[in-house]
Design a protein around this motif. Structure first.
Motif, mmCIF file in Angstrom:
data_model
loop_
_atom_site.group_PDB
_atom_site.id
_atom_site.type_symbol
_atom_site.label_atom_id
_atom_site.label_comp_id
_atom_site.label_asym_id
_atom_site.label_seq_id
_atom_site.Cartn_x
_atom_site.Cartn_y
_atom_site.Cartn_z
ATOM 1 N N GLY A 38 15.624 -7.763 2.151
ATOM 2 C CA GLY A 38 14.759 -6.833 1.322
ATOM 3 C C GLY A 38 13.953 -7.137 -0.009
ATOM 4 N N VAL A 39 12.874 -7.030 -0.165
ATOM 5 C CA VAL A 39 12.555 -7.416 -1.440
ATOM 6 C C VAL A 39 13.244 -6.412 -2.958
ATOM 7 N N ASP A 40 13.126 -5.175 -1.897
ATOM 8 C CA ASP A 40 14.995 -4.145 -3.150
ATOM 9 C C ASP A 40 16.325 -5.048 -3.019
ATOM 10 N N SER A 41 16.386 -5.742 -2.571
ATOM 11 C CA SER A 41 18.249 -6.068 -2.053
ATOM 12 C C SER A 41 19.201 -6.218 -3.286
ATOM 13 N N PRO A 42 19.605 -4.599 -3.120
ATOM 14 C CA PRO A 42 21.037 -5.140 -4.320
ATOM 15 C C PRO A 42 21.610 -6.519 -4.782
ATOM 16 N N GLU A 43 21.214 -6.752 -3.204
ATOM 17 C CA GLU A 43 22.742 -8.341 -3.245
ATOM 18 C C GLU A 43 21.067 -9.680 -3.412
ATOM 19 N N PHE A 97 0.774 -0.885 0.168
ATOM 20 C CA PHE A 97 -0.237 0.377 -0.240
ATOM 21 C C PHE A 97 0.883 1.560 -0.049
ATOM 22 N N ASP A 98 2.210 1.593 -0.082
ATOM 23 C CA ASP A 98 3.191 2.767 -0.516
ATOM 24 C C ASP A 98 3.356 3.320 -1.446
ATOM 25 N N GLN A 99 2.512 4.112 -1.423
ATOM 26 C CA GLN A 99 2.311 4.988 -3.130
ATOM 27 C C GLN A 99 3.014 5.652 -3.666
ATOM 28 N N LYS A 100 4.748 5.406 -2.472
ATOM 29 C CA LYS A 100 5.730 6.779 -2.291
ATOM 30 C C LYS A 100 6.237 5.407 -3.328
ATOM 31 N N MET A 101 6.248 3.872 -2.726
ATOM 32 C CA MET A 101 6.798 2.650 -3.790
ATOM 33 C C MET A 101 6.834 2.029 -5.003
ATOM 34 N N MET A 140 1.610 -2.930 -7.419
ATOM 35 C CA MET A 140 2.222 -3.371 -6.525
ATOM 36 C C MET A 140 2.192 -4.766 -6.069
ATOM 37 N N ASN A 141 1.173 -4.529 -5.124
ATOM 38 C CA ASN A 141 0.531 -5.432 -4.141
ATOM 39 C C ASN A 141 0.418 -6.471 -4.827
ATOM 40 N N GLN A 142 -0.205 -6.987 -6.225
ATOM 41 C CA GLN A 142 -0.653 -7.896 -6.269
ATOM 42 C C GLN A 142 0.581 -8.908 -6.747
ATOM 43 N N THR A 143 1.442 -8.386 -7.523
ATOM 44 C CA THR A 143 2.770 -9.013 -7.634
ATOM 45 C C THR A 143 3.438 -9.999 -6.746
ATOM 46 N N ARG A 197 11.546 0.414 -8.084
ATOM 47 C CA ARG A 197 10.177 -0.118 -8.419
ATOM 48 C C ARG A 197 9.489 0.300 -9.512
ATOM 49 N N MET A 198 8.954 -0.385 -10.858
ATOM 50 C CA MET A 198 8.618 -0.247 -11.895
ATOM 51 C C MET A 198 6.939 -0.240 -11.202
ATOM 52 N N PHE A 199 6.074 0.055 -11.214
ATOM 53 C CA PHE A 199 4.555 -0.108 -11.048
ATOM 54 C C PHE A 199 3.044 0.963 -11.534
ATOM 55 N N LEU A 200 2.420 0.488 -12.317
ATOM 56 C CA LEU A 200 1.441 1.907 -12.549
ATOM 57 C C LEU A 200 0.853 2.592 -11.040
ATOM 58 N N ASN A 201 0.466 1.125 -10.704
ATOM 59 C CA ASN A 201 0.129 2.024 -9.362
ATOM 60 C C ASN A 201 0.123 1.142 -8.177
ATOM 61 N N VAL A 202 -0.530 1.014 -6.709
ATOM 62 C CA VAL A 202 -0.680 0.416 -5.566
ATOM 63 C C VAL A 202 -1.072 -0.987 -5.842
#
Length: 195
Positions: free
Chosen positions: A155-160, A4-8, A25-28, A17-22
């Protein structure tokens, strides 16, 4: 995960992250979790489930998402997880047929031991000092990694996740095997840097 984080939703710099909307993103994240996790699995979530207002309706929306995610979930509190949210989830916690609860809660972190190593699971990165068999698995910093060999951003955004031959889909948790692969590859990187 920051459900639900609109900024993400579209964040090329902070979390890439490159989504069209919350909703997308949530469903993915839900779909990719479901492809990876079974009801027999235990997933350690290292904080920041969602960015939601402290209201019952928001907690209900998040709970509906969490019910869709297979497996037992061990929740470690992040800076965006309120005590009120954890109380709500505890109040609505439920048991599987085998008696295990869907949610387990930790304020700071927990310790796992496998593959002859100790894994400190926390939201914030922590400094462990020198020690070959102690690893800190953490989240919080999204797009960055700590410049220490014993810290692994999971984390889901981890570069590692780039250390992995086959990185998980976005939103899918890392397996123990993948964690060990990241630990090994990061150690190899640090050995190359030693003079």
């Amino acid at each position: 995960m920051h459900f639900f984080d609109q900024k993400m939703v579209y964040s090329p710099f902070f979390a890439k992250r490159m989504f069209l909307n919350v909703a997308q993103m949530n469903q993915t994240m839900i779909n990719n979790w479901k492809q990876t996790v079974t009801d027999d699995d235990v997933v350690y979530h290292l904080g920041d489930l969602a960015l939601i207002p402290s209201k019952k309706a928001a907690y209900q929306q998040l709970f509906m998402i969490l019910q869709q995610l297979p497996g037992r979930i061990v929740l470690i509190k992040g800076n965006h997880d309120s005590r009120a949210l954890f109380r709500y989830l505890a109040k609505h916690n439920y048991q599987f047929i085998n008696g295990d609860f869907k949610f387990t809660f930790h304020d700071v972190g927990c310790l796992l031991k496998f593959a002859h190593q100790q894994f400190f699971l926390t939201h914030y990165p922590m400094m462990l000092g020198k020690g070959g068999n102690r690893i800190n698995l953490h989240g919080h910093i999204h797009h960055a990694s700590c410049n220490t060999v014993n810290n692994i951003n999971v984390g889901v955004d981890s570069p590692e996740k780039e250390y992995l031959a086959a990185p998980p889909l976005f939103g899918a948790p890392f397996s123990q095997k993948q964690v060990l692969e990241m630990v090994d590859k990061k150690r190899q990187d640090f050995q190359k840097m030693q003079f």
